[in-house]
Design a protein around this motif. Structure first.
Motif, PDB file in Angstrom:
ATOM      1  N   ALA A 203       0.834  -1.208   0.000  1.00  0.00           N
ATOM      2  CA  ALA A 203       0.000   0.000   0.000  1.00  0.00           C
ATOM      3  C   ALA A 203       0.865   1.253   0.000  1.00  0.00           C
ATOM      4  N   GLN A 204       1.925   1.249   0.776  1.00  0.00           N
ATOM      5  CA  GLN A 204       2.779   2.436   0.875  1.00  0.00           C
ATOM      6  C   GLN A 204       3.610   2.670  -0.381  1.00  0.00           C
ATOM      7  N   SER A 205       3.950   1.593  -1.101  1.00  0.00           N
ATOM      8  CA  SER A 205       4.833   1.732  -2.256  1.00  0.00           C
ATOM      9  C   SER A 205       4.088   1.869  -3.575  1.00  0.00           C
ATOM     10  N   GLY A 206       2.775   1.643  -3.570  1.00  0.00           N
ATOM     11  CA  GLY A 206       2.022   1.681  -4.821  1.00  0.00           C
ATOM     12  C   GLY A 206       2.112   0.388  -5.617  1.00  0.00           C
ATOM     13  N   THR A 207       2.496  -0.705  -4.965  1.00  0.00           N
ATOM     14  CA  THR A 207       2.627  -2.007  -5.619  1.00  0.00           C
ATOM     15  C   THR A 207       1.329  -2.792  -5.481  1.00  0.00           C
ATOM     16  N   ASP A 208       0.849  -3.378  -6.571  1.00  0.00           N
ATOM     17  CA  ASP A 208      -0.354  -4.199  -6.514  1.00  0.00           C
ATOM     18  C   ASP A 208      -0.086  -5.469  -5.719  1.00  0.00           C
TER      19      ASP A 208
ATOM     20  N   MET B 261      -8.254  -4.774   7.626  1.00  0.00           N
ATOM     21  CA  MET B 261      -7.319  -4.176   6.682  1.00  0.00           C
ATOM     22  C   MET B 261      -7.971  -3.089   5.814  1.00  0.00           C
ATOM     23  N   ILE B 262      -9.240  -3.238   5.497  1.00  0.00           N
ATOM     24  CA  ILE B 262      -9.903  -2.318   4.558  1.00  0.00           C
ATOM     25  C   ILE B 262      -9.828  -0.874   5.035  1.00  0.00           C
ATOM     26  N   PRO B 263     -10.277  -0.553   6.255  1.00  0.00           N
ATOM     27  CA  PRO B 263     -10.174   0.852   6.680  1.00  0.00           C
ATOM     28  C   PRO B 263      -8.750   1.305   6.955  1.00  0.00           C
ATOM     29  N   LEU B 264      -7.873   0.371   7.312  1.00  0.00           N
ATOM     30  CA  LEU B 264      -6.492   0.758   7.628  1.00  0.00           C
ATOM     31  C   LEU B 264      -5.718   1.200   6.386  1.00  0.00           C
ATOM     32  N   TYR B 265      -5.979   0.571   5.222  1.00  0.00           N
ATOM     33  CA  TYR B 265      -5.091   0.788   4.079  1.00  0.00           C
ATOM     34  C   TYR B 265      -5.772   1.309   2.819  1.00  0.00           C
ATOM     35  N   THR B 266      -7.074   1.512   2.851  1.00  0.00           N
ATOM     36  CA  THR B 266      -7.753   2.017   1.654  1.00  0.00           C
ATOM     37  C   THR B 266      -7.238   3.393   1.250  1.00  0.00           C
ATOM     38  N   GLU B 267      -7.150   4.294   2.188  1.00  0.00           N
ATOM     39  CA  GLU B 267      -6.727   5.662   1.860  1.00  0.00           C
ATOM     40  C   GLU B 267      -5.289   5.685   1.356  1.00  0.00           C
ATOM     41  N   THR B 268      -4.397   4.953   2.010  1.00  0.00           N
ATOM     42  CA  THR B 268      -3.002   4.911   1.560  1.00  0.00           C
ATOM     43  C   THR B 268      -2.906   4.332   0.164  1.00  0.00           C
TER      44      THR B 268
ATOM     45  N   ARG C 170      -4.048   6.694  -2.479  1.00  0.00           N
ATOM     46  CA  ARG C 170      -3.088   7.773  -2.720  1.00  0.00           C
ATOM     47  C   ARG C 170      -1.909   7.294  -3.570  1.00  0.00           C
ATOM     48  N   THR C 171      -1.419   6.076  -3.306  1.00  0.00           N
ATOM     49  CA  THR C 171      -0.222   5.593  -4.009  1.00  0.00           C
ATOM     50  C   THR C 171      -0.540   4.862  -5.315  1.00  0.00           C
TER      51      THR C 171
END
Length: 408
Positions: A102-107, A121-128, A131-132
């Protein structure tokens, strides 16, 4: 931005399922650069053994990273367009890799069948991820691709043939030859223990909309825990073990697509057991069996015995012959608001837990990497049905032994 050196990294390649993914990739895509891929894990020697076992040479790169080493994972995922991970249970080992992608923009794709963890995981990493640009995609094996995509396919055909969506879909498992993987059983045990520690996890497991925060859907959702006669199929039905996972993914797909099938849409997934008294006895037996299993799994010593004696050891699983003898078949049916009906059949050509799953995961990862631009599917936490839809249906039909057809 410079091109990443790999289209796909298989993380966990020294495990049994990870090795099957690597074997499938080598057999179908080689190492000549058509698909740029690598295998990754904790131990260089074991990775080298996998490379030799599948018949590859030193052109197949070996990458080192531990599931709990944040720095190593960050370095790993920066090298790939998509990472496919078989390292579970995900609720124990999965979050650091999700975070890194999520932080690196990698699928990212996985084989997760652990809804309570996915719901966290859904609310923790959706926004990040939004963005990436990372597309985080859970449940890309037997749970839940044949079911999620079976509904997408049937609804697509309903719109094309009937000009309207189906207000509800019934999925009936007609053939199941082969069993769940050891990873699925390990995930189940970890989920049971999480439910005992946290009442919220138990509530999430019981909620068909657990992966769609804030949505309750139709007031009356089908009850999959009983024996019931299906007049459309002309057969008795009982509980299907994967339904609590698949149902949540189907409803999340519908929500991510913007509810094109209506806010009252229902999904009902069960196992066909046959007609007459014999079919009824089997269906009621499945109900009884499920209740006994749930009671036993809630007992700590039972879980310890399963871990010691029932689960495959690392690197173990069914033989090639057993995997190739397996198959499955699912019937999907539904009707429009004005009672017009449509039926579809989805068939898998290998055992669900291993032989089919390794093909489904690999082709899903490659579909995300090469067939789905971010202008169509931006960063976020997705289901395969919403992220790739009919593009993935067509790819799996052509390449992965998963067939889709309308029953006339």
């Amino acid at each position: 931005m410079p091109a990443k050196p790999y289209d796909l990294i298989v993380f966990g390649a020294t495990g049994f399922t990870g090795r099957l993914v690597a074997e499938y990739l080598f057999a179908n895509y080689g190492t000549d650069g058509k698909v740029r891929w690598a295998i990754a894990g904790r131990h260089a020697a074991r990775l080298a053994q996998v490379r030799a076992a599948i018949g590859a040479d030193e052109r197949l790169p070996l990458l080192l990273a531990d599931a709990n080493d944040a720095d190593a994972l960050a370095a790993l995922v920066h090298q790939a367009r998509v990472v496919a991970t078989t390292v579970g249970p995900y609720q124990l080992h999965g979050e650091p890799l999700v975070r890194a992608c999520a932080q690196s923009g990698t699928d990212y794709v996985d084989l997760c069948g652990e809804p309570a963890w996915m719901a966290r995981m859904i609310p923790l990493y959706t926004e990040t991820a939004h963005r990436t640009g990372a597309r985080i995609t859970f449940s890309c094996g037997f749970d839940s691709l044949p079911f999620d995509l079976g509904v997408v396919y049937l609804q697509h055909e309903a719109q094309r043939r009937l000009g309207a969506p189906l207000t509800g879909v019934r999925a009936r498992v007609r053939v199941m030859k082969g069993g769940p993987s050891g990873g699925t059983i390990a995930s189940l045990l970890a989920t049971v223990e999480a439910m005992q520690r946290d009442p919220q996890a138990a509530r999430l497991m019981a909620d068909p909309f657990a992966l769609v925060p804030g949505l309750k859907g139709a007031a009356a959702q089908p009850d999959g825990d009983t024996a019931a006669y299906d007049t459309d199929a002309k057969a008795w039905t009982g509980p299907f073990v994967m339904a609590p996972i698949n149902t949540k993914n189907v409803h999340r797909t519908h929500a991510l697509l913007g509810h094109p099938w209506g806010l009252g849409f229902t999904y009902d997934e069960r196992m066909l057991t046959g007609d007459g008294d014999h079919g009824e006895r089997i269906a009621r037996g499945l109900v009884k069996q499920a209740r006994i299993q749930n009671a036993l799994l809630g007992f700590g010593p039972t879980r310890a015995l399963l871990r010691r004696f029932a689960l495959p050891k690392p690197g173990e699983g069914p033989s090639r012959e057993q995997r190739e003898r397996g198959r499955y078949e699912i019937v999907f049916s539904g009707e429009t608001a004005d009672r017009r009906q449509l039926r579809a059949i989805v068939k898998g050509d290998r055992d669900p837990g291993y032989g089919s799953t390794c093909k489904l995961m690999t082709e899903t990862a490659l579909c995300l990497a090469s067939d789905i631009p971010r202008t169509r599917t931006p960063g976020g936490v997705w289901t395969a049905g919403a992220a790739m839809g009919m593009t993935l249906v067509q790819r799996l039909h052509a390449r992965a032994g998963l067939s889709f057809s309308i029953e006339e």
